[in-house]
Scaffold this active site. Structure first.
Site, short mmCIF file in Angstrom:
data_model
loop_
_atom_site.label_atom_id
_atom_site.label_comp_id
_atom_site.label_asym_id
_atom_site.label_seq_id
_atom_site.Cartn_x
_atom_site.Cartn_y
_atom_site.Cartn_z
N CYS A 199 0.86 -1.19 0.00
CA CYS A 199 0.00 0.00 0.00
C CYS A 199 0.89 1.23 0.00
O CYS A 199 1.67 1.43 0.91
CB CYS A 199 -0.88 -0.02 1.26
SG CYS A 199 -1.82 1.50 1.49
N CYS A 207 -3.98 7.08 -1.59
CA CYS A 207 -5.29 7.10 -2.24
C CYS A 207 -6.38 7.68 -1.35
O CYS A 207 -7.36 8.24 -1.86
CB CYS A 207 -5.68 5.70 -2.70
SG CYS A 207 -4.46 4.99 -3.81
N THR A 211 -4.03 5.49 7.17
CA THR A 211 -3.04 5.06 6.20
C THR A 211 -2.07 6.18 5.87
O THR A 211 -2.48 7.23 5.37
CB THR A 211 -3.76 4.63 4.91
OG1 THR A 211 -4.71 3.65 5.26
CG2 THR A 211 -2.79 4.09 3.90
N GLU A 213 -0.16 2.20 9.06
CA GLU A 213 -1.45 2.63 9.61
C GLU A 213 -1.19 3.14 11.02
O GLU A 213 -0.40 2.57 11.76
CB GLU A 213 -2.45 1.46 9.70
CG GLU A 213 -2.58 0.64 8.44
CD GLU A 213 -3.68 1.11 7.48
OE1 GLU A 213 -4.49 1.97 7.89
OE2 GLU A 213 -3.70 0.63 6.34
N HIS A 250 -13.24 5.30 -3.34
CA HIS A 250 -12.15 4.57 -2.71
C HIS A 250 -12.25 3.06 -2.97
O HIS A 250 -11.23 2.37 -3.03
CB HIS A 250 -12.15 4.86 -1.21
CG HIS A 250 -10.82 4.61 -0.58
ND1 HIS A 250 -9.64 5.06 -1.12
CD2 HIS A 250 -10.47 3.95 0.56
CE1 HIS A 250 -8.63 4.70 -0.34
NE2 HIS A 250 -9.12 4.00 0.68
N TYR A 296 -9.13 0.30 -4.93
CA TYR A 296 -8.52 -0.99 -4.57
C TYR A 296 -8.02 -1.77 -5.78
O TYR A 296 -7.52 -2.88 -5.65
CB TYR A 296 -9.46 -1.81 -3.68
CG TYR A 296 -9.25 -1.41 -2.25
CD1 TYR A 296 -9.78 -0.23 -1.75
CD2 TYR A 296 -8.43 -2.16 -1.41
CE1 TYR A 296 -9.53 0.19 -0.47
CE2 TYR A 296 -8.17 -1.75 -0.12
CZ TYR A 296 -8.73 -0.57 0.34
OH TYR A 296 -8.45 -0.17 1.63
N CYS A 335 -5.45 -1.07 -6.96
CA CYS A 335 -4.02 -1.19 -6.64
C CYS A 335 -3.64 -2.62 -6.31
O CYS A 335 -2.53 -3.06 -6.58
CB CYS A 335 -3.66 -0.28 -5.48
SG CYS A 335 -4.44 -0.76 -3.92
N GLU A 354 -6.21 -5.61 4.78
CA GLU A 354 -6.69 -4.30 4.32
C GLU A 354 -7.66 -4.45 3.14
O GLU A 354 -8.59 -3.65 2.98
CB GLU A 354 -5.48 -3.45 3.92
CG GLU A 354 -5.83 -2.02 3.58
CD GLU A 354 -4.63 -1.32 2.95
OE1 GLU A 354 -3.54 -1.35 3.55
OE2 GLU A 354 -4.80 -0.76 1.85
#
Lengths: 496, 496, 496, 496
Positions: B110, B114, B201, B267, B302, B306, B308, B456
């Site tokens: 991550c 974002c 994050t 996080e 959002h 994901y 990603c 996550e």
């Protein structure tokens, strides 16, 4: 070199209980390494100790629940720990699996004693078969060895998986012959073996090891066709304990961060350099044609032994239910539904293993062997369902499983009070209880005991494809095709 | 207290590249804690640094592949980093998702930018809507803020998830009002907020944070209905960085044991104590009726972000293929089939996210928003498929993933040579290459970056049930029932 | 023999609408067989008629929703039916897929016109490529053919799947050369082809057929490397319409028992015996090296065309929701959850198909082709999810789906009143409405239209393994391995 | 009215074998309807006859394999058909399940005799329990009834599922009290019952029926709390046989089109109008508080009885393997892998059922009852895995399963030869054999016996949600939570 007699001399007094077992591990001269350092006394190493605790539970269970953890001896005297007992009827296998589930519940991890147990069962029948054909004395030797082990109440580990090198080649074809364990020399006292065994469960925590070949062999692999028993502190042995996820948490974060501070599994690489085995402890020596049945029997036993994971499943379901309770959402229908699904998958595994035990059949030696098809089916479910159970546990638990501050933060004067304030869940739930349960879920799904619950569930006792090959062998397509043709109205003419 | 002007004074010179970004993080006075200790300079902390490296890749990409990482500015001058751009057509969202996949491939984790990006998109349209109804000036304020951020090329983080306490209660019903972030006082310069945000994050690696409510609010929750922007080093903020699986590997084992030594996620728990926000940086202040659309728009953006994870999937598929190659089994049909399955699942996720971008629609402010149904569907697939991809990666890789000795063992004079001997795979494969690939698979499936790839993926942008609720809202059963009735030959009489 | 000119003479007046289409099917002299009998007028055959109705919906949609069912002609005049349009930008493919979903919703079955549509797109680009290399005139011929078809507004079917015989052999290796369609003689007017095509969707309901090879060919298969267009009533053609599940329900039970009395699919075996094709209608003749790209492009188009199944999914979700309502259980959490899951799976299919359209790319002829990876991924999801959606629909509907009395029982004086009494559901629900919805669910999950919704979803446009092979070809493992090695810290030395 | 004595007078001579059974069904005066017509002699009805054949196999098995199909009588004389035997040890349940699987293999469908068998087991223990509390004589009556049935070797059916009407209401709350079967009057000879039972398996093929309540009842439902045995030809009974998928194929297409011409299942709606039951045949009459344990015991037995579906699975796996062989692809790795997966799922079901039998426990009457958790788990797997097995069978078989011409086409002079030519598979395979196997696969996956293999697997013995409720009841979360807390290191304080 030592004889069997002298090798057993240290084990005169039987191990009486869990504490006695812990004491028995101390003061041995073993070459154990972990993270680049020699470990003089594994029982005192904070990272290794939880794996010893898990093994010790097999003794504790025998004391606390003898009906589950022991078997009445045929020869009067003391009851025998069930981990040293060859199953001689379906009930023995059923009881074994109940014991394994209970130990899974008690430890939440791999308690490491099943490989040795399943090696015992396997050697019992394979030595019998070899003797029947070749007139050898392996079975008698094995029984003698086993009786001594039962009398001393020691831990026997099993060692099977060779490094294998290039997997498309047989042992004798490897560029380095040591990539499979083999006899490198022999004399009138015994044999000497060299090579290595990988992923060895609980080896450092055992007293003896039975080494066995890992796959079907051919005549050219005669030197590699060897089974024997050695002490774990035999000269020539070196252990490298593997790293596990979050293994150092217990050191750097403390008990809470560890999630399950008390129990863990253990796998090591064992290197053999000219390790001596007296003839009395050799149970196969060149009979390559029995390697395949040895492997098949071992895996048939061992795949059902994965019933232990349902004990871990019980813990994880309980942890998820607790987490839901702490969040105040235990009555939400989707939460209940997920707990039901976890239970359904867990009990499906259990049922496959138990059916394989109940439907076990005797082999020539009189030992009972789990039903082969069902045992493979059981293990194959183990390669799938714990992953889904773990995913559902994380779903219920929430993201805090992977974003939570350390116990050390909780102890810090500045941020400790802030954490206590903001991590409070439903009224009446202690913040530390909530954190502990979340750490346990972390431990079992993405932490140290996820090694045992997930990855080992995939690969232990053979990777998924190994089960598929066995299922293919046992699926009797010809019978099934005949049934189909009959119902389709095809008049049978001649063969197939 | 500071004004917007003074707060922006430190960001006169735009951040030019990744090195510049790293430099920008030093020398800030932030209250950051990790594992019970204050971290004076996070960029120098070995456990935190990989998360900063991952964020830095968003700058590196902008330099190396400006067509992907930047957007040409409307006002001539410099291109704007795409992470600071409000999407104004479907192509912007498509390009955003391609950028996110590429950053997933580059970092295997991550990269944390974002949330802020999606907060920007959300605030653009929600401020516009509030102004349209209430005659407020939030949109103008927000545009001014955004232009400054674009000019300075800073990292904006987003902060949404409140601790929530008892989940069956609204903010104003909680026993502790701080369990949701709220306005505690106000003066003519601005407002003061207290509370906390969890699972934040990349917050420590950002320059600014936009805080937003986390759920639908009611009139009684007016004090909790607040959106604003603050500097991450604003007085009153405390950060507790959460523990991740294997976070200390980089310290105790070294680069090889870490698996992916360079990159990780981050996080933290952020505590707000009377944090001042000047009016210019307040984008909602009491308009509780807009909380639900704010949350819905944010999650719609959002959930598609994901995508990603398909970049991480690319890495994991590549790692599994490499592991198979090292073992000499890459041609086995079951191995190829597993790689195909992994790819199929990975591309299914990709396709859902991309469809949600291509079918985006404009909202009143002119910003484009992903298709809501498809975005929820995309994220819901993310809560499932990475777990199966990870399982298959472990299946292909073999058990060594969790039993392998440490790099420190490799460096040890006694056991290092033994490991090199016995871990050799197919001829021509370096043992260390094999080990590194296995450690990467560990890292992504049961190690540090499994936090991002698995857990996550479950909970980020809302847990699975949150998507199901949104899918239920959008599934238009009445239309579907009408279609069914028509084909079933039911004559429609009156309503429904 | 006929020339193209004379062959088109019957189609001077364009088909204006659905009724006109129905009229156009009458009075043709075709050899059509069904259940052992010659069918003189398929439009009057009660079992075949529903498949014609489904096809007719493609005309009805063009009339009712021209923005979806037609494309404005480039050459002014009339709009062209979208089923006769070559896509020349992503928007064309997006609109095509929306049209397909809508027709799925309207008919609840296969409307049979996509094979021809995708054959048109494929021939457009493949003829262009052949001409570019060989200097042939296929593309010009094809455009002329297509313009005539557009002007006449006829239905073009596509014919691809050969019988194949022994699947391990190429066409020229088969013991019977007719097992793949081929040129058997040629003269200066044209060519003569023999062989057969199986599983031909909607052929009897079409006006023209484009036949194409079904797989990669070699030089020895030159005679089999042929593409051409023929009238469905060309001399030498014989059609055997296949049996479908519950096909005779409409006859023996009536409209209610049929479940969806109005619409159904159709597949036939077409036998070609010396069928003449004038040169103007030959689009490939011996250029074997283009067979593979022809097949790949066709399947790339056609796999995304399976988006139509999401229209069927809409109907089935609606039917299940109605059944729940009739039973009075629509508010039960597990019912709602199943409807959400059905929707999630249905929209996942949709998103894969739509992404494959949005990310289409042009080929040399200017035609746009769906993204190949995503189109295969989409179809692969179609081979799985409808089965689960159907299972959930049956779960919600209850066992009555397969135990319900016939409509004829309802009409019987003795048992009709008993059925009305005992099949009553929630107050206010008409028993016949309840029965109709259950019959529709039967129709789509285990009845006539389950053929299209389930089995055809498996095998149409290639069976699952065909998609896996294409996914394997496109998964670019080398790139992915390079990404993994980089993150694992492996220093790249030379090649792979 | 008749007494028990007179009712049994027709059954003096025991049914000796399958032929005798067939003869026993003729000449009875029953009100049977199918497709709107009265069926004077069901045994001669071509659509109903296959269901009678399937039932007859239970007698044939008893003759051919008495060790499986019968149980030695305790009272010397003749062996008893196992379908009339109350299990009194785990071995009885194990043998029962083996018998059920074998009958599944022999018939490829539902042989319809398990409901009655499981009703017998249930009544044995529930009557015992009622008597123990209330001092009634139900158990004695029941034993007498059972002995007569055993002596006569008749078929006993079980009738449980009421129409239920509005499912949110109890029997006494329904607008029509007949929506649950109930006592409508009583006299000194017996009782009179009215209402209906739905989805009644094999009722028309039985000699006697035991009717039972379908759910937990309350005191207000006393009139509905009734269990009794009646002859299937008792005055006041009407049967409406439900339509099944492809039920008329055997008539309109012939044996080949039917797929499995010999065997099928049967479900009917039974309407009761003032049906008299003499007191000797009443086994519960008002003891509403036992309805729930009756239902739970019945479903516990019956859910494990779904092991029969593994026999159907055997047939389907064999059919798929044959189809692959006919196509010449049986050696393809993906085909073998699919057969393995089918087998794995099939054996997983088997193992759950067998474990539930082996782990059965006695209840007060001495009867043995399957393990409740495992029986629910077993059935829950049955609601999922056959659907995937069927999907894989279709995958292997290919699309011809749903596009194949009729047998009548094969017999047609014009198209018959064409079909023979073009449907030829691998050399040496007869076209008709290939077609027959494909028709069998159609029959079991989307044809007549898919009713039993798929839909009945979902809903028989309770729909999926019913199992989930039972699993939830049995999952003992408190124990599991305690285990989790212990491993998490939570110090137990007080309760829960």
């Amino acid at each position: 070199m030592d004889t069997a007699e002298t090798l057993w001399a240290d084990f005169k007094r039987p191990i009486a209980n869990a504490d006695d077992y812990l004491a028995s591990l101390r003061g041995r001269r073993m070459n154990v390494f972990f993270m680049g350092e020699r470990v003089p006394e594994p029982a005192d190493h904070p990272v290794i100790r939880p794996s010893i605790n898990a093994m010790a539970e097999t003794f504790r269970l025998a004391s606390e629940r003898p009906e589950l953890g022991t078997v009445p001896s045929e020869i009067a005297r003391e009851a025998i720990n069930r981990f040293l007992h060859v199953p001689i009827n379906p009930g023995d296998l059923v009881a074994k699996h109940e014991m394994q589930r209970e130990l899974g519940r008690r430890t939440g991890t791999c308690f490491q004693r099943c490989v040795g147990l399943d090696a015992i069962g396997t050697c019992h029948s394979v030595t019998f078969d070899i003797d029947a054909k070749h007139g050898t004395k392996y079975h008698e030797r094995f029984l003698k060895f086993l009786q001594r082990a039962q009398a001393a109440n020691v831990v026997i580990g099993g060692a099977m998986t060779d490094p294998k090198g290039d997997r498309s080649k047989a042992p004798h074809q490897q560029s380095d012959p040591d990539l499979f364990l083999r006899v490198v020399k022999r004399d009138d006292k015994g044999i000497y073996v060299s090579g290595a065994k990988m992923h060895q469960t609980g080896a450092v925590n055992s007293h003896w090891l039975i080494f066995m070949p890992t796959m079907r062999l051919t005549e050219a692999d005669r030197a590699w066709s060897v089974v024997g028993a050695i002490r774990v502190d035999a000269p020539g042995l070196t252990y490298v304990v593997g790293r596990q996820t979050n293994d150092t948490r217990i050191v750097d974060g403390g008990a809470m961060d560890a999630g399950n501070a008390q129990f863990a599994g253990q796998e090591s690489l064992i290197v053999f350099e000219d390790v001596f085995v007296p003839h009395e402890h050799v149970f196969m020596d060149g009979e390559w044609e029995y390697a395949s049945s040895l492997v098949e029997r071992f895996t048939t036993y061992h795949r059902s032994s994965y019933v232990c994971k349902t004990g871990l499943g019980d813990v994880l379901i309980g942890a998820a239910a607790s987490a839901a309770e702490h969040n105040g959402v235990e009555a939400a229908s989707h939460i209940k539904d997920k707990l039901v699904e976890m239970t359904h998958l867990n009990e499906t595994i259990y049922s496959s293993c138990m059916a394989a035990a109940h439907q076990s059949k005797p082999v020539a030696s009189g030992a009972y062997l789990n039903d082969e098809m069902l045992s493979n089916v059981a293990k194959h479910n183990v390669t799938r369902f714990p992953f889904e159970i773990a995913r559902l546990a994380q779903d219920i638990a929430g993201g805090l499983v992977v974003t939570m501050p350390s116990e050390k933060d909780l102890q810090n004067n500045e941020v400790g009070p802030l954490i206590r304030k903001f991590l409070q869940g439903r009224d009446g739930v202690q913040v530390t209880d909530r954190m502990r349960i979340l750490r346990l879920i972390e431990n079992m799904t993405i932490g140290r005991n996820a090694v045992g619950y997930l990855t080992e569930s995939l690969h232990g006792a053979g990777s998924p494809q190994a089960q598929r090959i066995q299922i293919a062998r046992g699926m009797r397509l010809d019978e099934k095709k005949a049934r189909a043709r009959r119902l389709a109205g095809i008049v049978q003419t001649g063969s197939k």
